[in-house]
Scaffold this motif. Structure first.
Motif, PDB file in Angstrom:
ATOM      1  N   GLN A 135     -39.828 -16.458  23.567  1.00 42.74           N
ATOM      2  CA  GLN A 135     -40.536 -14.860  22.511  1.00 42.74           C
ATOM      3  C   GLN A 135     -40.418 -15.463  21.231  1.00 42.74           C
ATOM      4  OE1 GLN A 135     -37.477 -12.143  22.338  1.00 42.74           O
ATOM      5  NE2 GLN A 135     -37.973 -11.753  19.949  1.00 42.74           N
ATOM      6  N   VAL A 136     -41.472 -15.684  19.997  1.00 47.65           N
ATOM      7  CA  VAL A 136     -40.746 -15.512  18.660  1.00 47.65           C
ATOM      8  C   VAL A 136     -40.647 -15.059  18.086  1.00 47.65           C
ATOM      9  CG1 VAL A 136     -42.347 -16.640  16.904  1.00 47.65           C
ATOM     10  CG2 VAL A 136     -43.502 -16.585  19.127  1.00 47.65           C
ATOM     11  N   SER A 177     -39.253 -15.908  14.090  1.00 45.81           N
ATOM     12  CA  SER A 177     -40.420 -16.728  12.919  1.00 45.81           C
ATOM     13  C   SER A 177     -41.048 -17.202  12.981  1.00 45.81           C
ATOM     14  CB  SER A 177     -38.828 -17.235  12.525  1.00 45.81           C
ATOM     15  OG  SER A 177     -39.201 -17.384  11.202  1.00 45.81           O
ATOM     16  N   GLU A 178     -42.222 -17.035  12.341  1.00 41.24           N
ATOM     17  CA  GLU A 178     -43.728 -17.952  12.937  1.00 41.24           C
ATOM     18  C   GLU A 178     -43.090 -18.882  11.731  1.00 41.24           C
ATOM     19  OE1 GLU A 178     -46.180 -17.502  14.355  1.00 41.24           O
ATOM     20  OE2 GLU A 178     -45.547 -14.747  15.184  1.00 41.24           O
ATOM     21  N   LYS A 179     -44.116 -19.457  11.420  1.00 40.87           N
ATOM     22  CA  LYS A 179     -44.497 -21.415  10.931  1.00 40.87           C
ATOM     23  C   LYS A 179     -44.037 -20.414   8.973  1.00 40.87           C
ATOM     24  CE  LYS A 179     -47.365 -24.729   9.506  1.00 40.87           C
ATOM     25  NZ  LYS A 179     -48.523 -25.365   9.031  1.00 40.87           N
ATOM     26  N   CYS A 239     -46.583 -27.274  13.649  1.00 46.13           N
ATOM     27  CA  CYS A 239     -45.367 -26.350  14.541  1.00 46.13           C
ATOM     28  C   CYS A 239     -46.403 -25.698  15.064  1.00 46.13           C
ATOM     29  CB  CYS A 239     -44.304 -26.064  13.292  1.00 46.13           C
ATOM     30  SG  CYS A 239     -44.701 -25.878  11.883  1.00 46.13           S
ATOM     31  N   ALA A 240     -47.596 -24.582  13.745  1.00 42.73           N
ATOM     32  CA  ALA A 240     -48.075 -23.222  14.693  1.00 42.73           C
ATOM     33  C   ALA A 240     -48.750 -23.433  15.788  1.00 42.73           C
ATOM     34  CB  ALA A 240     -48.831 -22.832  13.776  1.00 42.73           C
ATOM     35  N   CYS A 246     -38.159 -19.802  18.170  1.00 42.42           N
ATOM     36  CA  CYS A 246     -38.554 -19.509  18.955  1.00 42.42           C
ATOM     37  C   CYS A 246     -36.965 -18.810  20.004  1.00 42.42           C
ATOM     38  CB  CYS A 246     -39.474 -19.906  19.712  1.00 42.42           C
ATOM     39  SG  CYS A 246     -41.323 -19.726  18.457  1.00 42.42           S
ATOM     40  N   GLY A 291     -40.645 -23.016  12.242  1.00 44.08           N
ATOM     41  CA  GLY A 291     -40.666 -21.700  13.156  1.00 44.08           C
ATOM     42  C   GLY A 291     -39.671 -21.408  14.044  1.00 44.08           C
ATOM     43  N   ILE A 336     -46.143 -22.612  18.269  1.00 42.97           N
ATOM     44  CA  ILE A 336     -45.259 -21.986  18.717  1.00 42.97           C
ATOM     45  C   ILE A 336     -46.278 -20.647  18.703  1.00 42.97           C
ATOM     46  CG2 ILE A 336     -44.513 -19.704  16.489  1.00 42.97           C
ATOM     47  CD1 ILE A 336     -43.645 -21.983  14.741  1.00 42.97           C
ATOM     48  N   SER A 337     -47.576 -21.096  18.137  1.00 38.82           N
ATOM     49  CA  SER A 337     -48.867 -19.980  19.366  1.00 38.82           C
ATOM     50  C   SER A 337     -48.666 -19.849  20.783  1.00 38.82           C
ATOM     51  CB  SER A 337     -50.310 -20.350  18.979  1.00 38.82           C
ATOM     52  OG  SER A 337     -50.710 -21.657  19.719  1.00 38.82           O
TER      53      SER A 337
END
Length: 135
Positions: free
Chosen positions: A104-105, A107-109, A91-92, A121, A119, A95-96
């Motif tokens: 907008q992110v 919560s990151e992974k 999922c990173a 977004c 995560g 999310i990237s």
């Protein structure tokens, strides 16, 4: 007989269909398809019953779920409702791509223990969405 997951379809409501389509195609690296108006539905453009949909790829008889982004005067996008999680290899990666695609992110992974990683977004329409992976 194999048990199916109980959810069979999802819709994400949007205000700007082309912008939302570009966001999801960019972040998920997939091609979405405009959906024709279903047979027997004669809603006139501008009426409360009129809607436009763009489908995520998927097979109706395959396991898991698919869905669509939908523009409709009856439903509005926004945070605080249902949270849809997109399945990912890692999922990173998805999310990237979010910020560059106009989202907008939030919560990151992060680890969720034996359940993998996720995560959160926000898309271009103000909807909160999740990404989930086992690695």
């Amino acid at each position: 007989m194999k048990t199916r997951n109980p959810i069979g379809w999802t819709e994400i409501y949007v205000e700007d269909l082309p912008r939302a389509q570009k966001f999801y195609e960019t972040v998920l690296e997939l091609k979405m398809e405009a959906a024709p108006m279903p047979e027997g539905m004669d809603a006139e453009e501008g009426s409360a019953e009129y809607f436009e949909m763009v489908f995520f790829p998927g097979e109706m008889d395959a396991p898991g779920i698919s869905g669509a982004i939908v523009k409709s005067p009856m439903f509005k996008p926004g945070a605080g409702g249902t949270l849809n999680y997109f399945s990912c290899e890692d999922c990173a990666v998805e999310i990237s791509r979010v910020a560059a695609a106009g989202g907008q992110v939030i919560s990151e992974k992060m680890s969720i223990g034996q359940y993998g990683f996720c995560g959160i977004c926000m898309d271009t329409e103000g909807n909160q969405i999740g990404f989930h992976s086992m690695m």
